[in-house]
Design an enzyme around this catalytic site. Structure first.
Site, short mmCIF file in Angstrom:
data_model
loop_
_atom_site.label_atom_id
_atom_site.label_comp_id
_atom_site.label_asym_id
_atom_site.label_seq_id
_atom_site.Cartn_x
_atom_site.Cartn_y
_atom_site.Cartn_z
N CYS A 33 35.41 -1.29 33.69
CA CYS A 33 36.37 -0.60 34.57
C CYS A 33 35.84 -0.48 36.01
O CYS A 33 34.93 0.29 36.27
CB CYS A 33 36.63 0.78 33.97
SG CYS A 33 37.57 1.90 35.03
N CYS A 36 36.16 2.95 37.61
CA CYS A 36 35.14 3.86 37.05
C CYS A 36 33.83 3.73 37.82
O CYS A 36 33.15 4.73 38.07
CB CYS A 36 34.90 3.54 35.57
SG CYS A 36 36.34 3.78 34.52
#
Length: 108
Positions: A33, A36
């Site tokens: 991600c 993230c």
């Protein structure tokens, strides 16, 4: 994950979050991600800045799937703030650090 954050899993959620005497901020993330990774430095800074007032943990949603689904985590990054074992705040997406601090401050 930095040395200031705790790895939270489905297995240790009860002990690390529900039974924690401190409020707990959990960063739900995954290795793949990109957003993230963008929010990770802010989360790590919060772990240092609030060391004695807040426990900061990270939960890999690919390794632990029960807890994210229990709390309705559908997208990542998602930050959940627990106090006294109860969910108090939900922050979804890449969010400026000052907005995260404002959410945390209400519960310290």
């Amino acid at each position: 994950m930095s040395e200031n954050t705790v790895e939270i899993t489905d297995a240790n959620f009860e002990d690390e979050v529900v039974k924690s005497p401190l409020p707990v901020l959990i960063d739900f993330w995954a290795v793949w991600c990109v957003p993230c990774r963008m929010i990770a430095p802010a989360v790590d800074q919060l772990a240092v800045e609030y060391k004695d007032k807040l426990k900061v943990g990270k939960m890999d949603v690919d390794k632990s799937i029960k807890t994210p689904s229990k709390f309705g985590v559908r997208g990542i990054p998602t930050l959940l703030l627990f106090k006294g074992g109860e969910l108090k705040e939900t922050i979804v997406g890449v969010t400026p650090k000052d907005k995260i601090v404002a959410a945390i401050s209400k519960h310290l």
